[in-house]
Design a protein around this motif. Structure first.
Motif, PDB file in Angstrom:
ATOM      1  N   VAL A  97       0.809  -1.224   0.000  1.00 45.23           N
ATOM      2  CA  VAL A  97       0.000   0.000   0.000  1.00 45.23           C
ATOM      3  C   VAL A  97       0.840   1.272   0.000  1.00 45.23           C
ATOM      4  CG1 VAL A  97      -1.816   1.276   1.187  1.00 45.23           C
ATOM      5  CG2 VAL A  97      -1.863  -1.219   1.179  1.00 45.23           C
ATOM      6  N   HIS A  98       1.616   1.478   1.051  1.00 46.50           N
ATOM      7  CA  HIS A  98       2.273   2.775   1.231  1.00 46.50           C
ATOM      8  C   HIS A  98       3.486   2.954   0.321  1.00 46.50           C
ATOM      9  CE1 HIS A  98      -0.338   3.787   4.588  1.00 46.50           C
ATOM     10  NE2 HIS A  98      -0.160   2.546   5.019  1.00 46.50           N
ATOM     11  N   ASN A  99       3.998   1.867  -0.232  1.00 42.17           N
ATOM     12  CA  ASN A  99       5.038   1.984  -1.253  1.00 42.17           C
ATOM     13  C   ASN A  99       4.441   2.185  -2.644  1.00 42.17           C
ATOM     14  OD1 ASN A  99       7.366   1.752   0.386  1.00 42.17           O
ATOM     15  ND2 ASN A  99       7.153  -0.481   0.450  1.00 42.17           N
ATOM     16  N   ARG A 100       3.123   2.138  -2.729  1.00 46.89           N
ATOM     17  CA  ARG A 100       2.371   2.374  -3.962  1.00 46.89           C
ATOM     18  C   ARG A 100       2.882   1.513  -5.123  1.00 46.89           C
ATOM     19  NH1 ARG A 100       1.535   8.865  -4.230  1.00 46.89           N
ATOM     20  NH2 ARG A 100       3.658   8.901  -3.445  1.00 46.89           N
ATOM     21  N   ARG A 101       2.915   0.220  -4.857  1.00 48.10           N
ATOM     22  CA  ARG A 101       3.376  -0.727  -5.862  1.00 48.10           C
ATOM     23  C   ARG A 101       2.769  -2.097  -5.592  1.00 48.10           C
ATOM     24  NH1 ARG A 101       9.570  -1.049  -3.410  1.00 48.10           N
ATOM     25  NH2 ARG A 101       9.078  -2.408  -1.630  1.00 48.10           N
ATOM     26  N   VAL A 102       2.940  -2.990  -6.547  1.00 40.39           N
ATOM     27  CA  VAL A 102       2.513  -4.378  -6.411  1.00 40.39           C
ATOM     28  C   VAL A 102       3.751  -5.240  -6.577  1.00 40.39           C
ATOM     29  CG1 VAL A 102       1.097  -6.220  -7.389  1.00 40.39           C
ATOM     30  CG2 VAL A 102       0.202  -3.879  -7.280  1.00 40.39           C
ATOM     31  N   GLN A 103       3.943  -6.207  -5.667  1.00 36.62           N
ATOM     32  CA  GLN A 103       5.110  -7.081  -5.718  1.00 36.62           C
ATOM     33  C   GLN A 103       4.690  -8.529  -5.975  1.00 36.62           C
ATOM     34  OE1 GLN A 103       8.650  -6.156  -3.368  1.00 36.62           O
ATOM     35  NE2 GLN A 103       7.309  -5.101  -1.909  1.00 36.62           N
ATOM     36  N   VAL A 104       5.583  -9.260  -6.646  1.00 37.16           N
ATOM     37  CA  VAL A 104       5.298 -10.639  -7.016  1.00 37.16           C
ATOM     38  C   VAL A 104       6.403 -11.536  -6.460  1.00 37.16           C
ATOM     39  CG1 VAL A 104       4.829 -12.230  -8.916  1.00 37.16           C
ATOM     40  CG2 VAL A 104       4.201  -9.812  -9.134  1.00 37.16           C
ATOM     41  N   PHE A 105       5.997 -12.664  -5.856  1.00 36.96           N
ATOM     42  CA  PHE A 105       6.918 -13.599  -5.226  1.00 36.96           C
ATOM     43  C   PHE A 105       6.573 -15.020  -5.662  1.00 36.96           C
ATOM     44  CE2 PHE A 105       6.480  -9.920  -2.569  1.00 36.96           C
ATOM     45  CZ  PHE A 105       7.748  -9.643  -2.095  1.00 36.96           C
ATOM     46  N   SER A 106       7.558 -15.907  -5.541  1.00 33.94           N
ATOM     47  CA  SER A 106       7.301 -17.325  -5.775  1.00 33.94           C
ATOM     48  C   SER A 106       6.666 -17.929  -4.528  1.00 33.94           C
ATOM     49  CB  SER A 106       8.609 -18.055  -6.085  1.00 33.94           C
ATOM     50  OG  SER A 106       9.399 -18.177  -4.906  1.00 33.94           O
ATOM     51  N   MET A 107       6.193 -19.171  -4.659  1.00 34.40           N
ATOM     52  CA  MET A 107       5.600 -19.859  -3.505  1.00 34.40           C
ATOM     53  C   MET A 107       6.661 -20.270  -2.492  1.00 34.40           C
ATOM     54  SD  MET A 107       2.744 -20.504  -2.146  1.00 34.40           S
ATOM     55  CE  MET A 107       1.556 -20.271  -3.469  1.00 34.40           C
ATOM     56  N   GLU A 108       7.924 -20.029  -2.795  1.00 32.82           N
ATOM     57  CA  GLU A 108       9.012 -20.224  -1.823  1.00 32.82           C
ATOM     58  C   GLU A 108       9.404 -18.912  -1.153  1.00 32.82           C
ATOM     59  OE1 GLU A 108       9.241 -21.517  -5.068  1.00 32.82           O
ATOM     60  OE2 GLU A 108       8.354 -23.339  -4.220  1.00 32.82           O
ATOM     61  N   GLY A 109       8.660 -17.840  -1.442  1.00 35.28           N
ATOM     62  CA  GLY A 109       8.936 -16.543  -0.829  1.00 35.28           C
ATOM     63  C   GLY A 109      10.046 -15.767  -1.500  1.00 35.28           C
ATOM     64  N   VAL A 110      10.449 -16.163  -2.696  1.00 32.04           N
ATOM     65  CA  VAL A 110      11.530 -15.491  -3.416  1.00 32.04           C
ATOM     66  C   VAL A 110      10.958 -14.318  -4.214  1.00 32.04           C
ATOM     67  CG1 VAL A 110      13.329 -15.745  -5.168  1.00 32.04           C
ATOM     68  CG2 VAL A 110      12.849 -17.625  -3.563  1.00 32.04           C
ATOM     69  N   PHE A 111      11.565 -13.135  -4.037  1.00 31.39           N
ATOM     70  CA  PHE A 111      11.134 -11.958  -4.786  1.00 31.39           C
ATOM     71  C   PHE A 111      11.378 -12.167  -6.270  1.00 31.39           C
ATOM     72  CE2 PHE A 111      12.384  -8.014  -6.917  1.00 31.39           C
ATOM     73  CZ  PHE A 111      11.219  -7.274  -6.791  1.00 31.39           C
ATOM     74  N   LEU A 112      10.364 -11.878  -7.101  1.00 36.29           N
ATOM     75  CA  LEU A 112      10.470 -12.040  -8.543  1.00 36.29           C
ATOM     76  C   LEU A 112      10.496 -10.705  -9.279  1.00 36.29           C
ATOM     77  CD1 LEU A 112       8.000 -15.040  -9.053  1.00 36.29           C
ATOM     78  CD2 LEU A 112      10.495 -15.116  -8.831  1.00 36.29           C
ATOM     79  N   ARG A 113       9.556  -9.841  -8.969  1.00 38.37           N
ATOM     80  CA  ARG A 113       9.480  -8.553  -9.659  1.00 38.37           C
ATOM     81  C   ARG A 113       8.483  -7.663  -8.926  1.00 38.37           C
ATOM     82  NH1 ARG A 113       7.000 -12.472 -12.525  1.00 38.37           N
ATOM     83  NH2 ARG A 113       4.773 -12.275 -12.976  1.00 38.37           N
ATOM     84  N   LEU A 114       8.443  -6.400  -9.355  1.00 40.23           N
ATOM     85  CA  LEU A 114       7.438  -5.470  -8.851  1.00 40.23           C
ATOM     86  C   LEU A 114       7.063  -4.520  -9.971  1.00 40.23           C
ATOM     87  CD1 LEU A 114       8.836  -2.443  -8.347  1.00 40.23           C
ATOM     88  CD2 LEU A 114       9.828  -3.612  -6.372  1.00 40.23           C
ATOM     89  N   PHE A 115       5.926  -3.864  -9.807  1.00 39.66           N
ATOM     90  CA  PHE A 115       5.542  -2.812 -10.742  1.00 39.66           C
ATOM     91  C   PHE A 115       4.780  -1.730  -9.985  1.00 39.66           C
ATOM     92  CE2 PHE A 115       2.325  -6.169 -11.052  1.00 39.66           C
ATOM     93  CZ  PHE A 115       1.124  -5.480 -10.884  1.00 39.66           C
ATOM     94  N   PRO A 116       4.947  -0.468 -10.389  1.00 41.22           N
ATOM     95  CA  PRO A 116       4.270   0.631  -9.699  1.00 41.22           C
ATOM     96  C   PRO A 116       2.770   0.564  -9.915  1.00 41.22           C
ATOM     97  CG  PRO A 116       5.327   1.433 -11.683  1.00 41.22           C
ATOM     98  CD  PRO A 116       5.779   0.007 -11.507  1.00 41.22           C
ATOM     99  N   ALA A 117       2.017   1.000  -8.929  1.00 41.28           N
ATOM    100  CA  ALA A 117       0.554   1.043  -9.043  1.00 41.28           C
ATOM    101  C   ALA A 117       0.162   2.291  -9.820  1.00 41.28           C
ATOM    102  CB  ALA A 117      -0.087   1.027  -7.662  1.00 41.28           C
TER     103      ALA A 117
END
Length: 407
Positions: free
Chosen positions: A171-191
């Motif tokens: 919310v407060h970073n005004r973005r959406v983040q995507v992770f794997s089911m192992e909790g590994v960060f994959l990517r993000l994009f601004p809202a």
């Protein structure tokens, strides 16, 4: 289906005040840890019964073969994960049959009187005598406060895609983040709003909830102004992280919610304690007000009914015509809500610090997990349970083998 911050429209008040209230009243890690130790299934006692349980292995294997019979008509149309989720097929959830369906109330049964064939929650990792064999972790926790990739500032909304990607509304970073089911960060994009990718103030919204449709599009609802202030609500359709379409809800709210009905494709939005439905092209379909209680989270069930938690201690199910078809009380203070295979309803208990499973008819099945501040909840296609903790800015994954282990 996602669920599903506990900041409903105009009824929730200021975020900071609610967070402070939660910290003072409910967040007692020391006491919860003591309680957890007492509930840890007593490994000594469990090992005493190991031989007895092993004696019944052959009988249980026989039942497994019967359940897996591909000619069993009761399992047609289900996946292997659906069939194996639980041994017992529990009562079917209420179906949407039009506008004349009566409302019913079903109080929760005692945990000791329902779901007896399902085991208690395991609070320890699986242990193998073979050091080369993979040991399934009890849980995976990731995130933490911050603006760096992988950190959060108010992870209120969350959904899991068909290919096991965890999509989190930061919310407060005004973005959406995507992770794997192992909790590994994959990517993000601004809202970002369509046509505005520069990322300047006023061109980004505060994303408060997210869901995913059958085509894999990420639908995000949010507000442009700071979420503690009620402001106009927008819904944006993102494809591959790019905003391709948007429509306005024409309501003012602080923390609106969203759910995609996978049967009809309708986009269902909660704003200011009102349910509004739209076609994917943004055209308005219908709306209704469930009552005076502020709505916390929404999701849809297998029949397109709208399942919601509110400021009471109950879960309510409405059909899309706005008629109440079921109310059932939980064992605590419900917040996040999601649905799973065979119509199960998964509810986060904010006060009790746990996630509970109910049938679609409102019957208590079991406690699936113990977790502090369970806010948004989602169940992955393989049965993994994912929970956000907005106060501590973390996300927890409970692997399916741990959450729904049948021993």
């Amino acid at each position: 289906m996602a669920a599903t911050t506990g900041h409903p429209g105009n009824s929730s008040g200021n975020l900071d005040n609610r967070v402070g209230h939660l910290d003072n009243k409910y967040h007692h890690p020391d006491n919860r840890s003591d309680h957890l130790d007492n509930r840890s299934d007593h490994p000594d006692n469990r090992s005493d019964h190991h031989d007895n349980r092993s004696d019944h292995h052959d009988n249980r294997s026989g039942h497994h073969d019967n359940r897996s019979d591909p000619h069993d008509s009761s399992l047609e149309g289900t996946t292997t994960a659906d069939r194996d989720l639980f041994f017992e097929v529990l009562p079917e959830p209420p179906k949407w049959s039009g506008d004349d369906q009566p409302a019913t109330t079903s109080p929760p049964a005692s945990p000791s009187s329902h779901g007896a064939s399902l085991p208690p929650t395991t609070t320890s990792p699986l242990i193998s005598n073979n050091p080369q064999e993979y040991v399934t972790p009890e849980r995976i926790v990731f995130g933490g406060k911050g603006a760096s990739p992988g950190n959060f500032s108010g992870p209120s909304g969350m959904a899991v895609s068909a290919d096991n990607k965890i999509v989190v509304a930061d919310v407060h970073n005004r973005r959406v983040q995507v992770f794997s089911m192992e909790g590994v960060f994959l990517r993000l994009f601004p809202a970002a709003l369509p046509g505005t990718m520069s990322g300047t103030d006023g061109q980004l919204m505060y994303p408060t909830e997210v869901d995913i449709d059958q085509q894999g599009h990420v639908w995000v609802v949010g507000v442009v102004k700071f979420p503690s202030m009620a402001s106009a609500v927008s819904v944006v359709d993102y494809q591959d992280g790019l905003p391709v379409a948007m429509f306005d809800v024409k309501r003012d709210a602080s923390y609106p919610k969203i759910a995609v009905d996978r049967r009809s494709g309708k986009i269902i939005v909660e704003a200011a304690s009102e349910i509004l439905m739209f076609q994917p092209d943004g055209s308005f379909d219908r709306s209704f007000k469930p009552g005076d209680s502020g709505i916390l989270y929404i999701t849809t069930d297998l029949w397109g009914n709208i399942v919601m938690t509110d400021l009471s201690t109950s879960v309510k199910i409405y059909n899309q015509a706005g008629h109440l078809i079921l109310t059932f009380a939980t064992n605590g203070k419900p917040l996040g809500v999601s649905t799973a295979s065979r119509g199960y309803i998964i509810v986060g208990d904010l006060v009790g610090g746990r996630v509970e499973v109910f049938t679609g008819a409102g019957e208590f099945v079991r406690t699936a997990a113990d977790v502090t501040n369970p806010w948004a909840i989602a169940v992955g296609p393989a049965g993994d349970l994912v929970v956000t903790n907005t106060i501590d800015n973390v996300v927890t994954i409970f692997p399916r083998r741990i959450v729904f282990l049948v021993g």
